[in-house]
Design an enzyme around this catalytic site. Sequence first.
Site, PDB file in Angstrom:
ATOM      1  N   TRP A  10       0.808  -1.229   0.000  1.00  0.00           N
ATOM      2  CA  TRP A  10       0.000   0.000   0.000  1.00  0.00           C
ATOM      3  C   TRP A  10       0.835   1.269   0.000  1.00  0.00           C
ATOM      4  CZ3 TRP A  10      -4.794  -0.707   3.775  1.00  0.00           C
ATOM      5  CH2 TRP A  10      -5.679  -1.622   3.201  1.00  0.00           C
ATOM      6  N   LYS A  11       2.126   1.146   0.273  1.00  0.00           N
ATOM      7  CA  LYS A  11       2.981   2.346   0.339  1.00  0.00           C
ATOM      8  C   LYS A  11       2.279   3.413   1.193  1.00  0.00           C
ATOM      9  CE  LYS A  11       4.918   1.022  -4.090  1.00  0.00           C
ATOM     10  NZ  LYS A  11       5.601   1.404  -5.309  1.00  0.00           N
ATOM     11  N   HIS A  96      12.975  -2.970  -0.412  1.00  0.00           N
ATOM     12  CA  HIS A  96      12.241  -2.337  -1.512  1.00  0.00           C
ATOM     13  C   HIS A  96      13.074  -1.186  -2.090  1.00  0.00           C
ATOM     14  CE1 HIS A  96       9.245  -0.172  -3.785  1.00  0.00           C
ATOM     15  NE2 HIS A  96       8.509  -1.268  -3.759  1.00  0.00           N
ATOM     16  N   GLU A 166      11.733  -6.775  -8.754  1.00  0.00           N
ATOM     17  CA  GLU A 166      11.075  -5.509  -9.092  1.00  0.00           C
ATOM     18  C   GLU A 166      12.052  -4.588  -9.813  1.00  0.00           C
ATOM     19  OE1 GLU A 166       7.405  -4.657  -6.454  1.00  0.00           O
ATOM     20  OE2 GLU A 166       9.150  -3.727  -5.570  1.00  0.00           O
ATOM     21  N   GLY A 172       5.706   1.824 -10.639  1.00  0.00           N
ATOM     22  CA  GLY A 172       4.884   3.043 -10.599  1.00  0.00           C
ATOM     23  C   GLY A 172       4.516   3.584 -11.967  1.00  0.00           C
ATOM     24  N   GLY A 235       1.789  -2.584  -6.285  1.00  0.00           N
ATOM     25  CA  GLY A 235       1.793  -1.272  -5.636  1.00  0.00           C
ATOM     26  C   GLY A 235       0.501  -0.528  -5.884  1.00  0.00           C
TER      27      GLY A 235
HETATM   28  P1  PGA Z   1       3.700  -0.511  -8.665  1.00  0.00           P
HETATM   29  O1  PGA Z   1       4.642  -0.753  -7.391  1.00  0.00           O
HETATM   30  O2  PGA Z   1       2.800  -1.714  -8.780  1.00  0.00           O
HETATM   31  O3  PGA Z   1       2.971   0.745  -8.362  1.00  0.00           O
HETATM   32  O4  PGA Z   1       4.614  -0.398  -9.858  1.00  0.00           O
HETATM   33  C1  PGA Z   1       5.183  -2.004  -7.112  1.00  0.00           C
HETATM   34  C2  PGA Z   1       6.096  -1.898  -5.935  1.00  0.00           C
HETATM   35  O5  PGA Z   1       6.838  -0.902  -5.855  1.00  0.00           O
HETATM   36  O6  PGA Z   1       6.109  -2.772  -5.058  1.00  0.00           O
END
Ligand code: PGA
Length: 253
Positions: A10-11, A96, A166, A172, A235
């Site tokens: 969820w950041k 991360h 990743e 993002g 994300g």
């Molecule tokens: P994202 O992020 O799906 O928004 O690209 C993935 C993550 O950073 O874990």
Amino acid sequence: MKKRFVVGNWKMYITEPAEAKKFAAKLRRCMRGLHSVEVWIAPPFVLLPILQVSFKGSAIRLGAQTVSGQTEAAHTGEISSAMLKNVGASFVIVGHSERRALGENNESVHASLMQAIKSGLAVLLCIGEAERDQGGAYFNVLSEQLHSALKGFPVTYAHRLLVAYEPLWAIGKTAQQAIHPNDLQETQIFIRKILASILPRESARGIPILYGGSIEPSNAKELIEEGGVSGFLVGHASATINSFSEILSACKK
Ligand code: PGA
């Protein structure tokens, strides 16, 4: 049947307790018929106690987005594995790229990973290159990140380890900018090989390798079926229930 994993990172997308509770209630309803998918959610720290209540009695697992590698008490602002476990976390994301960009390095990632795994948490170790060069130097980046994070890793804990690949260039963005399934297939084979050079082959084989970087409803099915991975770290698309539930459905076996 081997389960697939979909982990929602969820950041700072979902920040309000009321919003988190609403999401949790809807997610619980989506879980019906999803027996082949493990659903894990990593909210901001402060939402863990609320979600611990919301997810009680469900199969949804709760975790954190980072954890301290420190053991002693005098570390202002740090959150330890024991503190996380007290509020219902059973896993943690370490390494991360957004944390690495804020100053975490291979050494501190290793420290966090060791603290977490020894305390009984499952660990989702993130690795990924900043850019893909023609010569394949990015493979060295991945290898270095794995070797440093897993230095001295006790093999008895391998069943609680997962790796998330990743690539930074895909995070993002939108589904169009995510990795191509063929490239993902090739990269996950490479990661598996490196894992087998660090850990006994049998243990290495059992470690789920996930992909993260612009997973959206429109690319989830193709990437899960052709990318050779065991699931996703999601994300932005994990922060709205509609897109997240579509991704979960795409991962159903
Ligand atoms: P994202 O992020 O799906 O928004 O690209 C993935 C993550 O950073 O874990």
